[in-house]
Design a protein around this motif. Structure first.
Motif, PDB file in Angstrom:
ATOM      1  N   ALA A   1      -0.051  -9.565 -12.269  1.00 12.30           N
ATOM      2  CA  ALA A   1       0.624 -10.430 -13.241  1.00 12.30           C
ATOM      3  C   ALA A   1      -0.045 -10.395 -14.601  1.00 12.30           C
ATOM      4  CB  ALA A   1       0.663 -11.861 -12.713  1.00 12.30           C
TER       5      ALA A   1
ATOM      6  N   TRP B   1       4.182 -11.669 -18.240  1.00  8.87           N
ATOM      7  CA  TRP B   1       3.507 -12.750 -18.954  1.00  8.87           C
ATOM      8  C   TRP B   1       3.103 -12.297 -20.343  1.00  8.87           C
ATOM      9  CZ3 TRP B   1       2.986 -17.599 -16.826  1.00  8.87           C
ATOM     10  CH2 TRP B   1       3.354 -17.704 -15.492  1.00  8.87           C
TER      11      TRP B   1
ATOM     12  N   SER C   1       5.809 -17.159 -19.252  1.00  6.24           N
ATOM     13  CA  SER C   1       6.781 -16.247 -18.664  1.00  6.24           C
ATOM     14  C   SER C   1       8.144 -16.912 -18.660  1.00  6.24           C
ATOM     15  CB  SER C   1       6.376 -15.907 -17.226  1.00  6.24           C
ATOM     16  OG  SER C   1       7.408 -15.194 -16.555  1.00  6.24           O
TER      17      SER C   1
ATOM     18  N   HIS D   1      -0.522 -11.238  -7.577  1.00  4.82           N
ATOM     19  CA  HIS D   1       0.669 -12.081  -7.445  1.00  4.82           C
ATOM     20  C   HIS D   1       1.371 -11.757  -6.130  1.00  4.82           C
ATOM     21  CE1 HIS D   1       4.847 -13.307  -9.299  1.00  4.82           C
ATOM     22  NE2 HIS D   1       4.363 -14.257  -8.503  1.00  4.82           N
TER      23      HIS D   1
ATOM     24  N   PHE E   1      -0.574 -16.737  -7.105  1.00  8.12           N
ATOM     25  CA  PHE E   1      -1.373 -15.841  -7.932  1.00  8.12           C
ATOM     26  C   PHE E   1      -2.814 -15.960  -7.432  1.00  8.12           C
ATOM     27  CE2 PHE E   1       2.358 -17.000 -10.286  1.00  8.12           C
ATOM     28  CZ  PHE E   1       2.748 -15.840 -10.945  1.00  8.12           C
TER      29      PHE E   1
ATOM     30  N   HIS F   1       5.021 -19.208  -5.462  1.00  2.82           N
ATOM     31  CA  HIS F   1       4.247 -18.176  -6.145  1.00  2.82           C
ATOM     32  C   HIS F   1       2.766 -18.393  -5.855  1.00  2.82           C
ATOM     33  CE1 HIS F   1       7.491 -16.512  -8.751  1.00  2.82           C
ATOM     34  NE2 HIS F   1       8.008 -17.727  -8.553  1.00  2.82           N
TER      35      HIS F   1
ATOM     36  N   ARG G   1       7.424 -12.793 -13.436  1.00  6.59           N
ATOM     37  CA  ARG G   1       7.229 -11.354 -13.265  1.00  6.59           C
ATOM     38  C   ARG G   1       6.366 -10.773 -14.376  1.00  6.59           C
ATOM     39  NH1 ARG G   1      12.594 -11.878 -11.482  1.00  6.59           N
ATOM     40  NH2 ARG G   1      13.435 -11.424 -13.544  1.00  6.59           N
TER      41      ARG G   1
END
Length: 534
Positions: A103, A168, A161, A88, A71, A69, A166
């Motif tokens: 996100a 938050w 999350s 994201h 971000f 991931h 996906r």
């Protein structure tokens, strides 16, 4: 190779990414924020960039359930800095990235500045839902009027999350950590699990005080101050410290000889001007980080330790929980000296290649070495290459005959300067040589240089530095270079990652020639492999 900035095809993303425009020839007419026509000729093919709008610092770097991931600081509304939110993207291999929905978006109470993510598998925070442990983001809130804090105050907050990043949800009692008195320069929390002590560690900065503050917590919510690190390294007037990262690495691959590394991103004041990443190596006892082999106060910038010697490598951070105990880093490929003037549209900002970090003894001192992530290497090594076992060049420039010049290129070669004053490689060159980017070794000075003074579009900012030079001794009279050339960037990995130089370049259409050259003497080149990265 598929395009690295892959797009999620759900309707909400189609609108924000203008996917239809990106997939048709009319892209050249698309405009964003009145910045000018679209510049798809400069869109990276092997580096992540969002479909449109502004991007800067990588945030929340983590590997979770087989997915990396990424971000990042993102403006959902424009291609200039502002409205700071978390964009994201995801990848299974650190090479092919898929853009995801925003996100965490800025709101009426706060902007969402930089931070990190951990997987709270022990549910220390109590934020698990239906027994599913949470991903916990620790980020900097920059408060607005009406938030209960003075406008511009920075403090550390949580979001969590339970659907693999996906969506938050903000923690109800934010912020979880603030200074007393409150500060407008307290930011960039990087959190990790400290196994010997069985607690969470946080490094964060007071940017204008050149201090990294270290905290611990049993639950990610209540934080106890441990110690300060700094000022040290480059810490002059006007310099800001940002995005710290503290982690262990085995020295020379020996797990029984771990040392600790502290990354501190600085702006301005770096070795190449403007933004850069300095690092420190030392020990950490669970409370205090002690750096070793610090340069004396007032030492030349070349005496400090730099993760990259180019102008366009900033906000470097490492991925949490990377498999096999790896330490993988990624950085924003730009410089605050001119980031807002980079001539790309409808996006502005890209990430450098992910890199594997290692700690190696060099000249008797532990130093970081950086190499392209092994997933990237595996991919390009599977591509057919144009090869030359050995070439000799005498006081001239020798073009390389390539079947495919238009794709980004991955170039390996060994340079033996021999009697030449300078020797190296020319990339992204015009047919008449009037525009070009040069990578060369200066025999007398013992230095490696990237020269982008004639690299194409260079007049978008007076602060665009032209040459980036680093002292680098030859090994038995030779030096190995890996040059990764994308549509608008150049990354040079020298001497097996001992030195890296990363620079943006914006060549004109048709500037795609690659040549070897030697000045005032003979140079020998060997093990040459040029791979088009499709």
């Amino acid at each position: 190779m598929s395009i690295i900035h892959g797009i999620d095809f759900r309707p909400s993303i189609l609108r924000s990414a203008l996917i239809g425009a990106l997939l048709c020839a009319s892209i050249a007419s698309v405009r964003a924020d009145n910045d000018g026509p679209a510049t798809e000729q400069w869109r990276p093919a092997i580096h992540y960039t969002p479909a449109r709008n502004w991007m800067n610092d990588p945030n929340g770097l983590i590997w979770h359930d087989g997915v990396y991931h990424l971000f990042y600081q993102y403006n959902p509304s424009a291609s200039h800095w502002g409205n700071m939110s978390w964009g994201h993207a995801t990848s299974s291999d650190l090479v092919h990235w898929k853009e995801q929905p925003v996100a965490m978006a800025n709101n009426t109470r706060e902007e969402i500045f930089s931070g990190s993510i951990v997987f709270d598998k022990r549910n220390t925070s109590g934020l698990a839902v239906n027994g599913k442990p949470a991903l916990v983001a620790v980020y900097t809130s920059v408060f607005k009027e009406g938030s209960g804090h003075e406008s511009g105050v920075q403090a550390q907050s949580l979001a969590y999350s339970t659907d693999n990043g996906r969506t938050w949800k903000a923690y109800a009692k934010n912020p979880v950590l603030t200074l007393r008195p409150e500060s407008k320069n307290f930011r960039d929390p990087k959190v990790s699990w400290y196994a010997p002590g069985g607690y969470w560690l946080m490094t964060t900065v007071v940017a204008d005080a050149h201090v990294v503050k270290i905290y611990k917590s049993s639950n990610l919510i209540d934080w106890e101050f441990l110690s300060d690190f700094g000022p040290a390294g480059v810490a002059g007037n006007g310099v800001l410290w940002e995005m710290p990262d503290l982690f262990p690495l085995p020295l020379d691959g020996d797990a029984n000889r771990p040392m600790w590394v502290m990354l501190v991103n600085i702006n301005p004041g770096s070795i190449a001007g403007g933004s850069g990443v300095q690092y420190f190596v030392g020990t950490f006892d669970g409370k205090t980080f002690n750096a070793e082999n610090l340069p004396v106060q007032g030492a030349d910038l070349s005496e400090h330790r730099w993760l990259d010697h180019g102008a366009d490598y900033y906000a470097a951070g490492t991925f949490a929980d990377a498999p096999d105990g790896r330490r993988v880093t990624i950085a924003w490929m730009s410089n605050w000296d001119y980031a807002d003037r980079v001539p790309t549209s409808p996006w502005r900002g890209a990430m450098a290649l992910p890199r594997d970090l290692a700690l190696r003894t060099i000249d008797g001192v532990p130093r970081l070495v950086s190499t392209p992530a092994r997933e990237y290497l595996a991919l390009v090594n599977g591509v057919a290459a144009s090869r030359w076992k050995a070439l000799t060049v005498r006081s001239t420039t020798k073009p390389l005959d390539l079947a495919n010049r238009t794709a980004p290129q991955d170039i390996d070669l060994v340079v033996e300067p021999y009697t030449a004053k300078r020797a190296g490689i020319v990339v992204a060159a015009a047919a008449d040589g009037s525009r070009q980017t040069r990578v060369y070794y200066d025999t007398k000075a013992g230095t490696l240089t990237v020269d982008r003074t004639r690299s194409g579009d260079t007049d978008f900012s007076p602060k665009l530095s032209g040459r980036h030079i680093v002292y680098l001794p030859l090994n038995q009279g030779k030096i190995h270079l890996k040059v990764v050339l994308d549509k608008s960037s150049l990354e040079v990995f020298a001497a097996d990652g001992r030195t890296v130089i990363t620079d943006l370049v914006f060549p004109k259409a048709g500037d795609d020639r690659i040549s070897l050259f030697a000045e005032d003497g003979e140079a020998r080149f060997s093990d040459i492999a040029v791979r088009p990265v499709r």
